[in-house]
Scaffold this motif. Structure first.
Motif, PDB file in Angstrom:
ATOM      1  N   LYS A  51       0.836  -1.194   0.000  1.00  0.00           N
ATOM      2  CA  LYS A  51       0.000   0.000   0.000  1.00  0.00           C
ATOM      3  C   LYS A  51       0.877   1.253   0.000  1.00  0.00           C
ATOM      4  O   LYS A  51       0.617   2.199  -0.735  1.00  0.00           O
ATOM      5  CB  LYS A  51      -0.925  -0.001   1.217  1.00  0.00           C
ATOM      6  CG  LYS A  51      -1.881   1.165   1.251  1.00  0.00           C
ATOM      7  CD  LYS A  51      -2.802   1.058   2.436  1.00  0.00           C
ATOM      8  CE  LYS A  51      -3.765   2.238   2.465  1.00  0.00           C
ATOM      9  NZ  LYS A  51      -4.634   2.201   3.623  1.00  0.00           N
ATOM     10  N   ALA A  55       1.285   3.970  -2.884  1.00  0.00           N
ATOM     11  CA  ALA A  55       1.012   5.368  -2.563  1.00  0.00           C
ATOM     12  C   ALA A  55       2.096   6.258  -3.158  1.00  0.00           C
ATOM     13  O   ALA A  55       1.800   7.288  -3.764  1.00  0.00           O
ATOM     14  CB  ALA A  55       0.940   5.567  -1.049  1.00  0.00           C
ATOM     15  N   ARG A  58       1.756   6.230  -7.062  1.00  0.00           N
ATOM     16  CA  ARG A  58       0.631   7.058  -7.494  1.00  0.00           C
ATOM     17  C   ARG A  58       0.911   8.540  -7.278  1.00  0.00           C
ATOM     18  O   ARG A  58       0.551   9.382  -8.096  1.00  0.00           O
ATOM     19  CB  ARG A  58      -0.643   6.646  -6.757  1.00  0.00           C
ATOM     20  CG  ARG A  58      -1.155   5.305  -7.219  1.00  0.00           C
ATOM     21  CD  ARG A  58      -2.397   4.911  -6.465  1.00  0.00           C
ATOM     22  NE  ARG A  58      -2.891   3.644  -6.966  1.00  0.00           N
ATOM     23  CZ  ARG A  58      -3.583   2.796  -6.246  1.00  0.00           C
ATOM     24  NH1 ARG A  58      -3.873   3.071  -4.989  1.00  0.00           N
ATOM     25  NH2 ARG A  58      -3.997   1.669  -6.762  1.00  0.00           N
ATOM     26  N   PHE A  59       1.547   8.856  -6.154  1.00  0.00           N
ATOM     27  CA  PHE A  59       1.926  10.243  -5.884  1.00  0.00           C
ATOM     28  C   PHE A  59       2.841  10.765  -6.992  1.00  0.00           C
ATOM     29  O   PHE A  59       2.615  11.848  -7.534  1.00  0.00           O
ATOM     30  CB  PHE A  59       2.637  10.343  -4.524  1.00  0.00           C
ATOM     31  CG  PHE A  59       3.290  11.682  -4.299  1.00  0.00           C
ATOM     32  CD1 PHE A  59       2.539  12.760  -3.846  1.00  0.00           C
ATOM     33  CD2 PHE A  59       4.634  11.869  -4.549  1.00  0.00           C
ATOM     34  CE1 PHE A  59       3.134  14.003  -3.658  1.00  0.00           C
ATOM     35  CE2 PHE A  59       5.235  13.099  -4.359  1.00  0.00           C
ATOM     36  CZ  PHE A  59       4.487  14.175  -3.917  1.00  0.00           C
ATOM     37  N   ASN A  62       0.796  11.230 -10.333  1.00  0.00           N
ATOM     38  CA  ASN A  62      -0.111  12.378 -10.315  1.00  0.00           C
ATOM     39  C   ASN A  62       0.633  13.707 -10.230  1.00  0.00           C
ATOM     40  O   ASN A  62       0.304  14.657 -10.938  1.00  0.00           O
ATOM     41  CB  ASN A  62      -1.112  12.258  -9.161  1.00  0.00           C
ATOM     42  CG  ASN A  62      -2.213  11.282  -9.469  1.00  0.00           C
ATOM     43  OD1 ASN A  62      -2.747  11.269 -10.568  1.00  0.00           O
ATOM     44  ND2 ASN A  62      -2.556  10.448  -8.506  1.00  0.00           N
ATOM     45  N   ALA A 111      -2.553  13.762  -5.772  1.00  0.00           N
ATOM     46  CA  ALA A 111      -1.216  13.442  -5.262  1.00  0.00           C
ATOM     47  C   ALA A 111      -1.169  13.572  -3.737  1.00  0.00           C
ATOM     48  O   ALA A 111      -0.585  12.722  -3.058  1.00  0.00           O
ATOM     49  CB  ALA A 111      -0.170  14.354  -5.909  1.00  0.00           C
ATOM     50  N   ASN A 113      -3.689  13.229  -1.743  1.00  0.00           N
ATOM     51  CA  ASN A 113      -4.471  12.101  -1.248  1.00  0.00           C
ATOM     52  C   ASN A 113      -3.644  10.813  -1.294  1.00  0.00           C
ATOM     53  O   ASN A 113      -3.685  10.011  -0.365  1.00  0.00           O
ATOM     54  CB  ASN A 113      -5.762  11.959  -2.057  1.00  0.00           C
ATOM     55  CG  ASN A 113      -6.743  11.029  -1.402  1.00  0.00           C
ATOM     56  OD1 ASN A 113      -6.839  10.975  -0.177  1.00  0.00           O
ATOM     57  ND2 ASN A 113      -7.492  10.306  -2.205  1.00  0.00           N
ATOM     58  N   ASN A 114      -2.872  10.622  -2.368  1.00  0.00           N
ATOM     59  CA  ASN A 114      -2.002   9.451  -2.466  1.00  0.00           C
ATOM     60  C   ASN A 114      -0.941   9.462  -1.382  1.00  0.00           C
ATOM     61  O   ASN A 114      -0.571   8.416  -0.841  1.00  0.00           O
ATOM     62  CB  ASN A 114      -1.302   9.394  -3.823  1.00  0.00           C
ATOM     63  CG  ASN A 114      -2.254   9.236  -4.983  1.00  0.00           C
ATOM     64  OD1 ASN A 114      -2.053   9.848  -6.016  1.00  0.00           O
ATOM     65  ND2 ASN A 114      -3.307   8.450  -4.842  1.00  0.00           N
TER      66      ASN A 114
END
Length: 186
Positions: A51, A55, A58-59, A62, A111, A113-114
């Motif tokens: 996870k 994260a 994805r960060f 984005n 980003a 949120n990630n």
């Protein structure tokens, strides 16, 4: 039987089959959730690690898209004078910049949120939330031609802050220019 009647019958049979199988699947899912027979997955050490890894990934994705859009369609044209009254291609540049502003804001929010999935990244990005929130109306200002040096400078500051925060948390962000379909939400 005519060809069109056969096609219609086949389509009716196929759609009925899909409808019935979907309804049956929905009933089983609802029944198992209501009866409590579904086993809840418990997080393990590896899932937490995955996870956090996702994260950061994805960060980076984005934030990279946000940085690329901001530079390509806002900062670069602004510095080239494309937003000044009477500039050649001003209207088109402002429309693209407006889309890029909205896209940049959206990707920066994603980003942040990630970043919540990784403790180190979350701490590094937390101070930038208010700067990102200040960009909320940037897309509208760009489309209307109301953007000035302070707006563009603020955008560059937020983008550089995100890049620095990512780098300090081991998630280096590089500009990635989004495609036109990504920019327009397609």
């Amino acid at each position: 039987m005519s060809r069109s009647v056969r096609r219609g019958a086949a389509a009716l049979l196929l759609s009925s089959t899909l409808l019935l199988s979907t309804a049956a699947c929905g009933a089983d899912t609802t029944q198992s959730l209501n009866s409590g027979s579904a086993v809840a997955a418990t997080p393990s050490a590896s899932s937490t690690f995955e996870k956090q890894k996702l994260a950061k990934t994805r960060f980076v994705a984005n934030a990279g898209l946000a940085a690329g859009a901001a530079y390509q369609w806002i900062v670069k044209p602004y510095k080239a004078g494309k937003f000044k009254k009477g500039a050649d291609g001003r209207t088109f540049a402002m429309v693209k910049a407006g889309l890029a502003g909205a896209f940049t804001y959206n990707r920066l929010k994603a980003a942040v949120n990630n970043a919540k999935g990784d403790p180190l990244l979350s701490k590094a990005v937390a101070p930038l939330s208010s700067g990102i929130d200040s960009l909320k109306e940037l897309g509208t200002k760009l489309r209307k031609g109301e953007v000035d040096a302070a707006d563009v400078g603020g955008l560059e500051g937020v983008i550089n802050g995100i890049k620095d925060a990512g780098k300090s948390a081991g998630a280096e962000v590089k500009d990635k220019v989004p495609s036109a379909s990504q920019l327009t939400g397609g």
